[in-house]
Structure formats: structure tokens, C-alpha cells
Design an enzyme around this catalytic site. Structure first.
Site, PDB file in Angstrom:
ATOM      1  N   LYS A   1      -6.501 -33.953 -26.793  1.00  0.00           N
ATOM      2  CA  LYS A   1      -5.076 -34.154 -27.064  1.00  0.00           C
ATOM      3  C   LYS A   1      -4.639 -35.547 -26.631  1.00  0.00           C
ATOM      4  O   LYS A   1      -4.775 -35.912 -25.460  1.00  0.00           O
ATOM      5  CB  LYS A   1      -4.276 -33.074 -26.314  1.00  0.00           C
ATOM      6  CG  LYS A   1      -2.770 -33.196 -26.389  1.00  0.00           C
ATOM      7  CD  LYS A   1      -2.131 -32.033 -25.640  1.00  0.00           C
ATOM      8  CE  LYS A   1      -0.621 -32.187 -25.548  1.00  0.00           C
ATOM      9  NZ  LYS A   1       0.014 -31.048 -24.865  1.00  0.00           N
TER      10      LYS A   1
ATOM     11  N   ASP B   1      -2.230 -32.062 -15.862  1.00  0.00           N
ATOM     12  CA  ASP B   1      -1.168 -33.044 -16.100  1.00  0.00           C
ATOM     13  C   ASP B   1       0.154 -32.686 -15.438  1.00  0.00           C
ATOM     14  O   ASP B   1       1.016 -33.548 -15.275  1.00  0.00           O
ATOM     15  CB  ASP B   1      -0.967 -33.283 -17.602  1.00  0.00           C
ATOM     16  CG  ASP B   1      -0.495 -32.044 -18.366  1.00  0.00           C
ATOM     17  OD1 ASP B   1      -0.456 -30.943 -17.776  1.00  0.00           O
ATOM     18  OD2 ASP B   1      -0.178 -32.175 -19.564  1.00  0.00           O
ATOM     19  N   ASN B   2       0.351 -31.442 -15.069  1.00  0.00           N
ATOM     20  CA  ASN B   2       1.558 -31.032 -14.331  1.00  0.00           C
ATOM     21  C   ASN B   2       1.356 -29.615 -13.830  1.00  0.00           C
ATOM     22  O   ASN B   2       0.325 -28.990 -14.105  1.00  0.00           O
ATOM     23  CB  ASN B   2       2.814 -31.115 -15.199  1.00  0.00           C
ATOM     24  CG  ASN B   2       2.662 -30.549 -16.590  1.00  0.00           C
ATOM     25  OD1 ASN B   2       2.703 -31.288 -17.579  1.00  0.00           O
ATOM     26  ND2 ASN B   2       2.477 -29.239 -16.705  1.00  0.00           N
TER      27      ASN B   2
ATOM     28  N   ARG C   1       0.003 -38.502 -18.910  1.00  0.00           N
ATOM     29  CA  ARG C   1      -1.094 -39.055 -19.709  1.00  0.00           C
ATOM     30  C   ARG C   1      -1.000 -40.572 -19.814  1.00  0.00           C
ATOM     31  O   ARG C   1      -2.003 -41.273 -19.710  1.00  0.00           O
ATOM     32  CB  ARG C   1      -1.085 -38.408 -21.091  1.00  0.00           C
ATOM     33  CG  ARG C   1      -1.519 -36.975 -21.062  1.00  0.00           C
ATOM     34  CD  ARG C   1      -1.084 -36.182 -22.301  1.00  0.00           C
ATOM     35  NE  ARG C   1      -1.150 -34.769 -21.998  1.00  0.00           N
ATOM     36  CZ  ARG C   1      -2.240 -34.016 -22.153  1.00  0.00           C
ATOM     37  NH1 ARG C   1      -3.340 -34.547 -22.654  1.00  0.00           N
ATOM     38  NH2 ARG C   1      -2.231 -32.740 -21.824  1.00  0.00           N
TER      39      ARG C   1
ATOM     40  N   ASP D   1      -4.092 -29.005 -19.332  1.00  0.00           N
ATOM     41  CA  ASP D   1      -2.697 -29.142 -19.762  1.00  0.00           C
ATOM     42  C   ASP D   1      -1.876 -27.949 -19.272  1.00  0.00           C
ATOM     43  O   ASP D   1      -2.147 -26.805 -19.646  1.00  0.00           O
ATOM     44  CB  ASP D   1      -2.664 -29.210 -21.294  1.00  0.00           C
ATOM     45  CG  ASP D   1      -1.338 -29.718 -21.830  1.00  0.00           C
ATOM     46  OD1 ASP D   1      -0.318 -29.590 -21.131  1.00  0.00           O
ATOM     47  OD2 ASP D   1      -1.314 -30.245 -22.955  1.00  0.00           O
TER      48      ASP D   1
END
Length: 542
Positions: A136, A329-330, A83, A41
Site C-alpha cells: 500500500k 502505522d498507528n 507513511r 496498517d
């Protein structure tokens, strides 16, 4: 044991019949592989050792050394959208995540995975897989949208938005097992360790059943707040008390040595908002050193637990028959929040801080910009795949790929049928293209175009041409990535026809997937105070 005997029988029969699978195809006589999908994340492109970083990540590096790294893999530029896209094989708006997980009361902006989309877990479960998730969730706050309602047999972690390490957690964070909230997660709790430990436990439990398994390991790390074990922080303390650009250049050099980028590759200019190190006070330098030391400690702790998970696979004899995928995720984030108790040292429970823009600029080496925007620094992610049955060790591939490709790849490698209807609901077809040809060392017929939209920021890539438009300025930027991979030279005015072509392609995509103009979303978006904080921060520009 039964699955290994089936493998042996399949090999014997295949040899007898003279059948050899083609490169990039799954040998149907093999037992269907397990799949472990690991998501970090807010981790930047160059943070891992195997992508140029100095942070100690031996476990992921080893997976890369015995697998493949993709250098042009794209995410959806922000946590929730990525996600949702990762889990469904759809673009974020098709997965009802056009913004974040807040319900904006607009089509495609509901903040949860809708009934006309299936998750990887739902699809694999229909095909006989056991499924589990640890970590998460962040794609549906209400209990009716939690992982156990979306195909996961087992769940441990944060059903809302994560962002928690030590207990007590900040804000309204909660942790759950399946559908039950835990009143207290235990003494000496650290979420990264718990996420990894439950992941390994789920793998052990699922391996006892006569069926393959899928584990989604979705980490909080290294997302803010900066919190880590004191002993992990101490390993790095003092090593970042030096010029930001010096660290960046060292990563850039190592990326060339590793083959992540060619020797003649450029590096973007230092972001204009990065402070001059030489003009900082000793106290400010020490603070920056502490922040990056905590960030590095968070990643090392995550990597250590991933290594323990790999050891679990070895112990149960399933490593070679498990495809392991790792990505972020980024890109690194320039967010700068300080909500904790100022009397508590940064890194400890009760503190709340970020590693700030200068270190995010380092994380995204050699690219520019950050999480949230459509430039390469925000949307390129490290992507590691380990699957010995298909991938040659230390492979590096430069073909472009996108987050929607992950589910398509998993469906193909597991020899699973994708449902067209579940109950009364017609299911949207996947948007992705399988990565298996790439993983097998072949050239893949890629996407005609790949596209982004988040909070009004737009981007499109057709071949090597890329269009970017930043909200709210609305300035058009055009780049030819094979000649300018770091987006240093805006050539929009020189190629008006190409610019128009990309804009029209983006608009056709936006109409198809249900993008709503951002001004209209703002009228419905319930948390405008948080958005105002975001927009008040200066927009980085190189």
C-alpha cells in the site's frame, strides 16, 4: 557469493590490523546489509504475540526473540502522515502530508511527497542499492507520485489508498505492477498473500544482482474492511465470545510476563464507550466475536507470509546480512463503517465492516485512546528489529524513539550518504536520530522533544513530560509519563509553567515544519463529507 567472499576478506583484514568496530557503529569492511521495512496498517500495540496478544504471530515473534523490541516507539497517529514520515525521515508536514493524501492547496498539505524530500528508496538508490516495494502506497494518488517515481525499481500493490483484500475491490481501489494497472489480479486473490509473495519474489530477483537491496513491504492488513480466508477465521471463531475487559487483562498480564512493561505498571480504565458485555444479546456477542476473529485472521495471514519471506532470505543466504524492521502505522482504530452489502456475511468479498471501538480498546492495551489522537494508544507502535550482526537475542529497550528515526538508522547502517541536492532541488535534512546505539545495547542521546499534529490534535513530549490537546475541545492535558504512563491523571493545573514550556516548544516546532491551523485547512480540504462522518462519531474519553 561475491558479497560473502568480501565479508570474509573484510574480517581477515580487520583482524590483521587489530581494528574492532565500536558498539553501535557499522563495520565498514562488512558488505552493506540489505534492509526490509515491514509496515502493518491499523494494528494495535498489543496485537502481536510478542507484545502480549493471543493472535498467532509466530514469524514476527521469532524475529523479536532473535532481535529487539522497543516499547516506546512512536508513529504519527494516522496512516498517510506516518507513511510519509517513515519514508522521508521528516515530520509529516515537511513531507507535504500535513493532512492526508488529498491536495488541500496549502503549503505542506499537498498530499504527495515533494521534490525537496527524498524517500529511503531514492537515497539508497543513489548509493547503489536495488529497491522494491510491495503493498500500500498511500502517499500520492497521481501516477507522477507513484513508487516508481520515488526511487523504487519495482512495485506491486495499491498505488492509492489500499483497504482491499478480495477481488473485486470496494470503491475505486486498483492494483498495479510498476506503472501498469492490472485489469484482474487473478482468481482466488487475497491481497495480503499477494503482497507477501511479490515481496519474496522481488527479494529473489534483487539478490541475483551484485548489489544490496531494500524492500518496503507495506501491508493493508489489518485495516478495514474486515475480510479474511474462511479457514483462518475459523481458527478464532468462538474464542472472542467473552468480555472485552477479560481479553484486555489477559494481554496486560502477558505483557508483564514478557517484560514489555514492568510488574508494577498500571492499565488504563476501560474506555467509557465500551459496551457492557453482560448486557449484550447473544446475537450481538456473536457479531463481536466474528469481527475480532476476522481481525485476528488478517494478522495471522500477514504473519504467515512474513515467515515465508524470512525463509526466502534463508534460502538465498541473506538472512544474517539483512536488517528487518516491523512496525504499525498507528494504534487500533475505533472507526465504525458498514458500507458493504448487508446480505453478504462479514469477512467475505463484498462485505465491509470494522472491528469497532471495544476491540480497538483491547488492541491498544494498556494505553488509552486510538488512531487519530495524540494519546499513547494512538501513537505507540510495536517495533521489532532483527539484525543478528548487531542485536542480542530477546532484547527489549525502553528508550523513546520516533518514526523519523527509521530513515536515519537505515542510512547509517547501510553506510549511505544522504543527498543534500537532487537535480535542481535542495533536499531537506533528516529530522531523525539513529537507532543504532539502542540496537547495540547502548544509551542513546535522544530527541530534545518529539511532536504531533493531525487534524487539529496536538501533542508534545519533552523528556517524560507530555502535553496533549484534543480538537475541537481544546482542553489541555499534561502528564508525567514515568509516573503516569497511561495518561490517567491530568496535572495541567498543577504545573502551569511546565504546560507553557511544552506548548511553546510545540508552537516553535509547528512554525518550523509548517503546521497550518486546522480551521484554515478545513476551508480547503476537499473531502469534508468524510471528515463529518469522523467527527459525528463520539469522541472516546477515559
Amino acid at each position: 557469493m561475491k558479497r560473502r567472499l568480501l565479508l570474509l576478506a573484510g574480517v581477515i583484514i580487520s583482524s590483521f590490523l587489530g581494528c574492532t568496530p565500536q558498539k553501535g557503529q557499522v563495520e565498514e569492511t562488512n558488505p552493506r546489509p540489505n534492509v526490509i521495512l515491514i509496515l502493518a496498517d491499523d494494528m494495535g500495540y498489543s496485537d502481536l504475540g510478542c507484545y502480549g496478544g493471543e493472535i498467532k504471530t509466530p514469524s514476527i515473534d521469532q524475529l523479536a526473540d532473535n532481535g529487539m523490541r522497543l516499547t516506546q516507539f512512536y508513529n504519527a497517529s494516522r496512516c498517510c502522515p506516518t507513511r510519509a514520515s517513515l519514508l522521508t525521515g521528516l515530520y509529516p508536514h515537511q513531507a507535504n502530508m500535513g493532512f492526508m493524501q488529498e491536495d488541500c492547496h496549502l503549503p505542506n498539505y499537498g498530499g504527495y511527497i515533494p521534490k525537496n524530500a527524498v524517500t529511503i528508496a531514492e537515497a539508497l538508490k543513489l548509493n547503489g542499492y536495488n529497491t522494491a516495494m510491495s503493498g500500500k502506497w498511500h502517499v500520492g494518488n497521481k501516477e507522477e507520485y507513484w513508487p516508481t517515481k520515488k526511487g523504487f525499481d519495482k512495485f506491486y500493490g495499491f498505488p492509492h489508498h489500499g483497504g482491499a483484500y478480495f477481488y473485486p475491490f470496494p470503491g475505486d481501489q486498483v492494483v498495479a505492477i510498476n506503472d501498469s494497472l492490472l485489469a484482474h489480479p487473478g482468481e482466488d486473490y487475497y491481497s495480503t498473500e499477494a503482497i507477501n509473495e511479490y515481496g519474496a519474489q522481488f527479494v529473489k530477483e534483487m539478490s541475483q544482482k551484485d548489489a544490496p537491496f531494500f524492500l518496503y513491504l507495506a501491508h493493508v492488513a489489518p485495516h478495514f474492511p474486515l475480510q479474511a480466508r474462511a479457514e483462518d477465521i475459523a481458527k478464532y471463531r468462538g474464542s472472542y465470545k467473552r468480555n472485552f475487559e477479560e481479553v484486555r487483562q489477559e494481554r496486560f498480564k502477558k505483557q508483564k510476563e514478557l517484560g514489555i512493561i514492568p510488574q508494577d505498571y498500571p492499565i488504563s480504565k476501560t474506555d467509557r464507550l465500551v459496551e457492557d458485555w453482560d448486557k449484550l444479546s447473544e446475537e450481538e456477542k456473536d457479531d463481536y466475536d466474528l469481527r475480532m476473529s476476522i481481525y485476528a485472521a488478517q494478522i495471522e495471514n500477514m504473519d504467515r507470509g512474513i515467515g515465508e519471506l524470512v525463509n526466502t532470505l534463508k534460502e538465498i543466504g541473506e538472512l544474517d546480512n539483512t536488517m528487518i524492521i516491523f512496525l504499525s502505522d498507528n494504534g487500533g482504530t475505533r472507526e465504525d463503517y458498514s458500507w458493504g452489502d448487508p446480505n453478504i456475511p462479514l469477512g467475505q468479498q463484498g462485505s465491509f465492516g470494522c472491528y469497532k471501538l471495544p476491540w480497538a480498546n483491547v488492541s491498544n492495551t494498556p494505553y488509552r485512546m486510538f488512531k487519530h489522537w495524540g494519546h499513547e494508544g494512538g501513537i505507540r507502535t510495536p517495533f521489532v528489529v532483527h539484525y543478528p550482526k548487531m542485536i542480542q537475542p530477546k532484547s527489549i529497550d525502553n528508550q523513546p524513539a520516533h518514526i523519523v528515526d527509521v530513515m536515519t538508522t537505515i542510512m547509517e547502517v547501510t553506510q549511505s550518504d544522504y543527498p543534500t541536492k537532487v537535480g535542481e532541488n535542495d533536499i531537506q535534512p533528516m529530522e531523525g536520530k539513529s537507532l543504532l546505539p539502542i540496537l547495540a545495547g547502548d544509551v542513546r542521546t535522544g530527541h530534545q522533544g518529539i511532536f504531533w499534529e493531525h487534524e487539529g490534535n496536538k501533542a508534545a513530549r519533552l523528556g517524560d513530560w507530555k502535553w496533549v490537546n484534543i480538537y475541537p475541545e481544546g482542553t489541555d492535558e499534561l502528564y508525567h509519563l514515568s509516573e503516569d504512563p497511561i495518561e490517567a491523571h491530568n496535572i495541567a493545573s498543577q504545573h502551569p509553567e511546565k504546560l507553557k514550556e511544552l506548548q511553546e516548544a510545540w508552537q516553535n516546532w509547528a512554525d518550523r515544519v509548517g503546521v497550518v491551523p486546522w480551521e484554515q485547512v478545513l476551508e480547503h480540504e476537499p473531502s469534508q463529507g468524510r471528515l463529518q462522518i469522523w467527527y459525528e462519531q463520539p469522541v472516546p474519553k477515559s
